[in-house]
Scaffold this motif. Structure first.
Motif, PDB file in Angstrom:
ATOM      1  N   ALA A 198       0.852  -1.187   0.000  1.00 48.18           N
ATOM      2  CA  ALA A 198       0.000   0.000   0.000  1.00 48.18           C
ATOM      3  C   ALA A 198       0.883   1.231   0.000  1.00 48.18           C
ATOM      4  O   ALA A 198       1.948   1.252   0.632  1.00 48.18           O
ATOM      5  N   TYR A 199       0.440   2.255  -0.709  1.00 52.61           N
ATOM      6  CA  TYR A 199       1.156   3.529  -0.748  1.00 52.61           C
ATOM      7  C   TYR A 199       2.611   3.348  -1.182  1.00 52.61           C
ATOM      8  O   TYR A 199       3.509   4.039  -0.711  1.00 52.61           O
ATOM      9  N   ARG A 217       4.584   0.950  -0.489  1.00 53.60           N
ATOM     10  CA  ARG A 217       5.368   0.281   0.561  1.00 53.60           C
ATOM     11  C   ARG A 217       4.929  -1.168   0.669  1.00 53.60           C
ATOM     12  O   ARG A 217       3.788  -1.510   0.347  1.00 53.60           O
ATOM     13  N   VAL A 273       4.181   0.009   5.634  1.00 51.59           N
ATOM     14  CA  VAL A 273       2.881   0.604   5.317  1.00 51.59           C
ATOM     15  C   VAL A 273       2.433   1.510   6.463  1.00 51.59           C
ATOM     16  O   VAL A 273       2.005   2.646   6.239  1.00 51.59           O
ATOM     17  N   ARG A 329       4.378   4.747   6.517  1.00 47.81           N
ATOM     18  CA  ARG A 329       3.943   5.670   5.461  1.00 47.81           C
ATOM     19  C   ARG A 329       2.635   6.367   5.848  1.00 47.81           C
ATOM     20  O   ARG A 329       2.487   7.577   5.699  1.00 47.81           O
ATOM     21  N   VAL A 330       1.672   5.594   6.361  1.00 50.84           N
ATOM     22  CA  VAL A 330       0.387   6.171   6.762  1.00 50.84           C
ATOM     23  C   VAL A 330       0.595   7.152   7.916  1.00 50.84           C
ATOM     24  O   VAL A 330       0.028   8.246   7.927  1.00 50.84           O
ATOM     25  N   HIS A 375       1.630  10.652   7.131  1.00 48.45           N
ATOM     26  CA  HIS A 375       0.544  11.525   6.679  1.00 48.45           C
ATOM     27  C   HIS A 375      -0.400  11.912   7.814  1.00 48.45           C
ATOM     28  O   HIS A 375      -0.816  13.061   7.912  1.00 48.45           O
TER      29      HIS A 375
END
Length: 101
Positions: free
Chosen positions: A40-41, A43, A49, A52-53, A56
């Motif tokens: 996801a994203y 990664r 993942v 990365r989340v 944000h």
């Protein structure tokens, strides 16, 4: 189609759980929903993942992730889902004030 309804309901419920985990910033809970090979994203793997989340959402105050038009396609023991979502993010700290016009 009725024989797959329980699977579809469980999968849809899991998507709602993920949205809730994002909104409560429950990072261990979110990581637990991901498989070892999750992508996801851009990664791969739960740790990357989640990182990365977090990059944000940790700079946000309140968030709200709403899901709609959820489609679940089943193929044996494999499922693929697509859905629309609307994300609302409120700024945190210096980003919490809306600049005057």
């Amino acid at each position: 189609m009725s024989e797959s309804l329980p699977d579809r309901v469980q999968i849809t419920d899991r998507l709602h759980v993920v949205a809730h985990l994002l909104d409560t910033k429950d990072w261990p809970g979110f990581a637990a929903t991901l498989t070892d090979d999750a992508v996801a994203y851009g990664r791969t793997g739960p740790a990357d993942v989640v990182a990365r989340v977090r990059s944000h959402l940790d700079v946000c105050g309140t968030t709200q992730h709403l899901l709609g038009n959820i489609r679940v396609d089943l193929d044996g023991d494999t499922a693929r889902t697509t859905s629309y979502f609307r994300a609302f993010h409120v700024g945190l700290g210096d980003r919490s004030v809306i600049a005057p016009r």
